[in-house]
Write an enzyme that holds these catalytic residues in place. Structure first.
Site, mmCIF file in Angstrom:
data_model
loop_
_atom_site.group_PDB
_atom_site.id
_atom_site.type_symbol
_atom_site.label_atom_id
_atom_site.label_comp_id
_atom_site.label_asym_id
_atom_site.label_seq_id
_atom_site.Cartn_x
_atom_site.Cartn_y
_atom_site.Cartn_z
ATOM 1 N N GLY A 82 0.809 -1.211 0.000
ATOM 2 C CA GLY A 82 0.000 0.000 0.000
ATOM 3 C C GLY A 82 0.847 1.269 0.000
ATOM 4 O O GLY A 82 0.560 2.223 -0.736
ATOM 5 N N ASN A 97 -8.452 4.068 8.081
ATOM 6 C CA ASN A 97 -7.896 2.951 8.833
ATOM 7 C C ASN A 97 -8.128 3.059 10.336
ATOM 8 O O ASN A 97 -8.095 2.061 11.040
ATOM 9 C CB ASN A 97 -6.404 2.811 8.548
ATOM 10 C CG ASN A 97 -5.674 4.129 8.569
ATOM 11 O OD1 ASN A 97 -6.047 5.071 7.867
ATOM 12 N ND2 ASN A 97 -4.642 4.229 9.381
ATOM 13 N N GLN A 131 -7.870 -0.076 3.016
ATOM 14 C CA GLN A 131 -8.747 -0.633 4.046
ATOM 15 C C GLN A 131 -10.047 -1.195 3.461
ATOM 16 O O GLN A 131 -10.754 -1.936 4.133
ATOM 17 C CB GLN A 131 -9.094 0.446 5.082
ATOM 18 C CG GLN A 131 -7.950 0.804 6.008
ATOM 19 C CD GLN A 131 -7.618 -0.315 6.997
ATOM 20 O OE1 GLN A 131 -8.488 -1.056 7.440
ATOM 21 N NE2 GLN A 131 -6.350 -0.435 7.325
ATOM 22 N N HIS A 169 -1.772 -7.629 2.515
ATOM 23 C CA HIS A 169 -1.831 -8.124 3.907
ATOM 24 C C HIS A 169 -2.997 -7.552 4.699
ATOM 25 O O HIS A 169 -3.224 -7.946 5.846
ATOM 26 C CB HIS A 169 -0.502 -7.892 4.636
ATOM 27 C CG HIS A 169 -0.223 -6.480 5.056
ATOM 28 N ND1 HIS A 169 -0.412 -6.043 6.352
ATOM 29 C CD2 HIS A 169 0.236 -5.417 4.375
ATOM 30 C CE1 HIS A 169 -0.063 -4.768 6.440
ATOM 31 N NE2 HIS A 169 0.335 -4.364 5.256
ATOM 32 N N THR A 222 12.610 -8.022 -10.603
ATOM 33 C CA THR A 222 12.018 -9.356 -10.721
ATOM 34 C C THR A 222 10.799 -9.459 -9.817
ATOM 35 O O THR A 222 10.837 -9.094 -8.648
ATOM 36 C CB THR A 222 13.057 -10.433 -10.347
ATOM 37 O OG1 THR A 222 14.156 -10.294 -11.244
ATOM 38 C CG2 THR A 222 12.474 -11.830 -10.454
ATOM 39 N N CYS A 268 2.165 7.793 21.206
ATOM 40 C CA CYS A 268 3.291 6.924 21.529
ATOM 41 C C CYS A 268 3.544 5.767 20.566
ATOM 42 O O CYS A 268 4.661 5.300 20.479
ATOM 43 C CB CYS A 268 3.183 6.356 22.935
ATOM 44 S SG CYS A 268 3.259 7.662 24.152
HETATM 45 C C1 LIG Z 1 -1.962 -0.284 5.856
HETATM 46 C C2 LIG Z 1 -2.306 0.919 5.083
HETATM 47 C C3 LIG Z 1 -1.411 1.459 4.144
HETATM 48 C C4 LIG Z 1 -0.031 0.913 3.956
HETATM 49 O O1 LIG Z 1 -0.028 -0.348 3.347
HETATM 50 P P1 LIG Z 1 1.281 -1.289 3.476
HETATM 51 O O2 LIG Z 1 1.010 -2.396 2.535
HETATM 52 O O3 LIG Z 1 1.332 -1.724 4.900
HETATM 53 O O4 LIG Z 1 2.442 -0.454 3.083
HETATM 54 C C5 LIG Z 1 -1.809 2.554 3.424
HETATM 55 N N1 LIG Z 1 -3.028 3.093 3.588
HETATM 56 C C6 LIG Z 1 -3.920 2.607 4.463
HETATM 57 C C7 LIG Z 1 -5.259 3.241 4.584
HETATM 58 C C8 LIG Z 1 -3.593 1.509 5.245
HETATM 59 O O5 LIG Z 1 -4.469 1.030 6.127
#
Ligand SMILES: *Cc1c(COP(=O)(O)O)cnc(C)c1O
Length: 393
Positions: free
Chosen positions: A74, A153, A181, A203, A239, A325
């Site tokens: 992302g 998020n 999200q 993920h 790659t 934090c």
């Molecule tokens: C997790 C997240 C990202 C970042 O994605 P990664 O694959 O962890 O780099 C970007 N934007 C939002 C809204 C996310 O929740």
């Protein structure tokens, strides 16, 4: 109350699905050829990537598979959308984002200020919504890009992307959405939304970490991300991560095949929010209805987010807080401040992002545990009047 182990931090990352993991293995053990080579094993790997591209395109409602580009996730997709669009500008220098974007968008956009670009952050209302009127007002003749996230998020609010996108188009700007999200959690169709670019991350929907994609509509020009051997139709060399790409496509297909689970998830979410709101001096954050089906977020007066996360961890519940934090900063998140919360209130934030496997009993356990933990934390809190059970003024 029997102790349970409940993973309720799916907005941070998800467990890989068994199907996705199984789909990945042969690409390490048997079909490990470099997709750019020409013998059979390599051609198999190439076919694996192209089949995955078709699957992702179909899941997003894209017109053609070659509108999908594989990335490392992302953050990379977000960074590429913004810098790639900026790199081709000669006269336009204005970018519009919302005030509650993920850092992958906000930090990237602001990083361009030192090259003379200007960034407008649109405010959101108390539910986290960006208004179409505010975007209309922010558009300038030199605006080349608008980037507004599909779903937040932290607070789960779902933006009116189709309407926002139409405004950007009417002013001749590109529209990108960070849909990390949303993809795999609610139906997302790039053609219905009308977006030019869309980021997703494997993920976050039960695929492997370290892989993602960007949808770039045919005809949209942005600069190449990585120059080199010319993979991903010259736009992102290197790659390919074949196994991860196949795993992502498998997970996405699995998650988007059937949406009949949504009403059940929404009912669980609403049960959870309702239960949490029984705690005195607690308020929901985000929109009451326009929100992700698996996101429950609240702020609880008189406590610190860290305290509640650790307390819940002792109960076997893994959750998160946008309070402070987490990134070494003492400020609560820009999202919670963006929806107008005072610092002291934002410090008590709690986000529970549960999953498809979560049961009603799990939800009730989370509610009961949170009540217990909050009561204990408030009894020790210097800002809480335990005699009258209300915040000290
Ligand atoms: C997790 C997240 C990202 C970042 O994605 P990664 O694959 O962890 O780099 C970007 N934007 C939002 C809204 C996310 O929740």
């Amino acid at each position: 109350m029997d102790k349970r182990i409940i993973y309720a931090d799916n907005a941070a990352t998800t467990k890989i699905s068994e199907k996705a993991l199984a789909a990945m293995l042969p690409w390490y053990t048997e079909n490990f050829g470099n997709p750019s080579s020409i013998y059979g094993r390599a051609r198999t790997a190439r076919r694996g990537i192209e089949a995955a591209r078709e699957t992702v395109a179909k899941a997003l409602g894209a017109a053609k598979p070659n509108e999908i580009y594989f990335t490392s996730g992302g953050t990379e997709s977000d960074d590429w959308a913004i810098k790639g669009a900026a790199a081709l500008q000669t006269t336009k220098k204005h970018i519009v984002i919302s005030g509650i974007e993920h850092h992958a968008i906000s930090e990237t956009a602001h990083s361009l200020e030192r090259f003379g670009f200007e960034v407008t952050e649109l405010p959101v209302d108390s539910c986290g919504l960006v208004s179409v009127e505010s975007l209309e007002k922010a558009m300038r003749p030199d605006t080349f890009l608008v980037s507004i996230m599909l779903a937040n998020n932290e607070i789960g609010t779902i933006q009116p992307i189709k309407e926002l996108c139409a405004v950007a188009k009417a002013h001749g700007a590109l529209f990108h959405t960070d849909a990390v999200q949303a993809v795999g959690h609610i139906p997302v169709n790039v053609q219905e939304l009308g977006v030019d670019m869309l980021s997703l991350s494997s993920h976050k929907f039960h695929g492997p970490q370290g892989v993602g994609a960007m949808y770039i509509r045919s005809g949209v020009r942005i600069a190449n991300l990585i120059d080199g051997g010319g993979q991903e139709r010259r736009r992102r060399s290197g790659t390919e991560n074949v196994a991860a790409i196949v795993g992502m496509a498998t997970a996405l297909e699995e998650q988007t095949a059937d949406w009949s689970r949504l009403p059940k998830l929404e009912a669980l979410r609403d049960r959870l929010i309702k239960g949490l709101l029984e705690i005195p001096y607690t308020q929901q954050t985000g929109h009451p209805t326009r929100r992700l089906p698996t996101n429950a977020s609240v702020v609880i007066n008189g406590i610190e987010g860290e305290g509640i996360i650790l307390g819940l961890d002792n109960c076997g519940i893994q959750a998160s807080s946008g309070s402070a934090c987490t990134s070494g900063s003492l400020d609560p998140s820009h999202v919670l401040l963006g929806i107008g919360l005072e610092h002291a209130v934002a410090h008590g934030s709690l986000r529970l992002s549960f999953g498809e496997e979560t049961t009603e009993e799990d939800i009730d356990y989370i509610i009961a545990s949170t009540k217990q933990v909050v009561e204990r934390l408030r009894s020790m809190s210097p800002v809480w009047d335990s005699v009258n059970n209300k915040p000290l003024k």
